[in-house]
Design an enzyme around this catalytic site. Structure first.
Site, PDB file in Angstrom:
ATOM      1  N   HIS A   1       1.096  -1.738   0.183  1.00  0.00           N
ATOM      2  CA  HIS A   1       0.052   0.285   0.092  1.00  0.00           C
ATOM      3  C   HIS A   1       0.912   0.833  -0.007  1.00  0.00           C
ATOM      4  CE1 HIS A   1      -2.658  -3.444   1.484  1.00  0.00           C
ATOM      5  NE2 HIS A   1      -3.829  -2.777   0.975  1.00  0.00           N
TER       6      HIS A   1
ATOM      7  N   ASP B   1      -6.942 -10.791   0.948  1.00  0.00           N
ATOM      8  CA  ASP B   1      -6.418  -9.292   0.228  1.00  0.00           C
ATOM      9  C   ASP B   1      -5.841  -8.609   1.368  1.00  0.00           C
ATOM     10  OD1 ASP B   1      -8.772  -8.913   2.072  1.00  0.00           O
ATOM     11  OD2 ASP B   1      -9.761  -7.834   0.981  1.00  0.00           O
ATOM     12  N   SER B   2      -6.523  -7.009   1.340  1.00  0.00           N
ATOM     13  CA  SER B   2      -5.829  -6.263   2.785  1.00  0.00           C
ATOM     14  C   SER B   2      -6.197  -6.569   3.849  1.00  0.00           C
ATOM     15  CB  SER B   2      -6.090  -4.617   1.802  1.00  0.00           C
ATOM     16  OG  SER B   2      -5.416  -4.520   1.032  1.00  0.00           O
TER      17      SER B   2
END
Length: 186
Positions: A58, A101-102
């Site tokens: 990110h 995922d995140s």
């Protein structure tokens, strides 16, 4: 208005209409090529591919630190694909992959990828790629509603092993994610 202004306006509008026709003709041609590449890759694959997600990062400039501290940046998962190299040496692939995922929730993605490929060294096994992927994904925080994706692709590889990557654009605290995986061709 005098006649020359009418002629100028008519000429401008006429030229714009001709240009629009050419754009639509090129779009038709592009869609036909896109569809044919997908069909050929599906019906005549040269390789079977194994996908192993490697990193999710990110962009720190686009997130609050407390958010990035909580995000998963190790996307466990895997995938499978079919691929081929065309007569120009460009890569075409169909793939399906699932990864964490995140939020550490499963995210599936499936689609078509294309990369223009360069072999800048005397050793033909070394290759660089730049292209795009078009597909569908689904996320937990969107209730797994299918979402279309159109993203850039880049890669560096040697022989049957390729490190492939994309960047998911976004806004502050959303998107702006670098995602990369290993692709092994068999």
């Amino acid at each position: 208005m005098n006649v020359s202004k009418y002629v100028a306006i008519f000429s401008f509008v006429f030229i714009q209409l001709i240009s629009v026709g050419k754009v639509f003709a090129n779009a038709d041609e592009w869609m036909t090529t896109f569809r044919e590449n997908i069909v050929q890759t599906w019906q005549q694959p040269e390789h079977y591919d194994l996908y192993i997600p490697a990193i999710t990062w990110h962009a720190r400039f686009a997130y609050d630190k407390e958010k990035t501290d909580r995000y998963n940046e190790r996307p466990w998962g895997g995938g499978f694909g079919l691929s081929r190299w065309d007569e120009k040496g460009n890569w075409h692939g169909l793939y399906a992959m699932a990864f964490k995922d995140s939020w550490n929730k499963w995210e599936p993605i499936a689609g078509y990828g294309w990369e223009s490929t360069w072999r800048p060294l005397a050793d033909e096994n070394f290759h660089l790629g730049l292209g795009f992927t078009a597909g569908v994904t689904a996320r937990d925080n969107w209730n797994y509603i299918p979402l279309p994706v159109l993203l850039p692709l880049a890669s560096v590889g040697y022989g049957p092993v390729t490190f492939q990557m994309t960047y998911i654009p976004g806004t502050y605290n959303n998107g702006n994610v670098y995602f990369a995986w290993m692709r092994f061709q068999f």
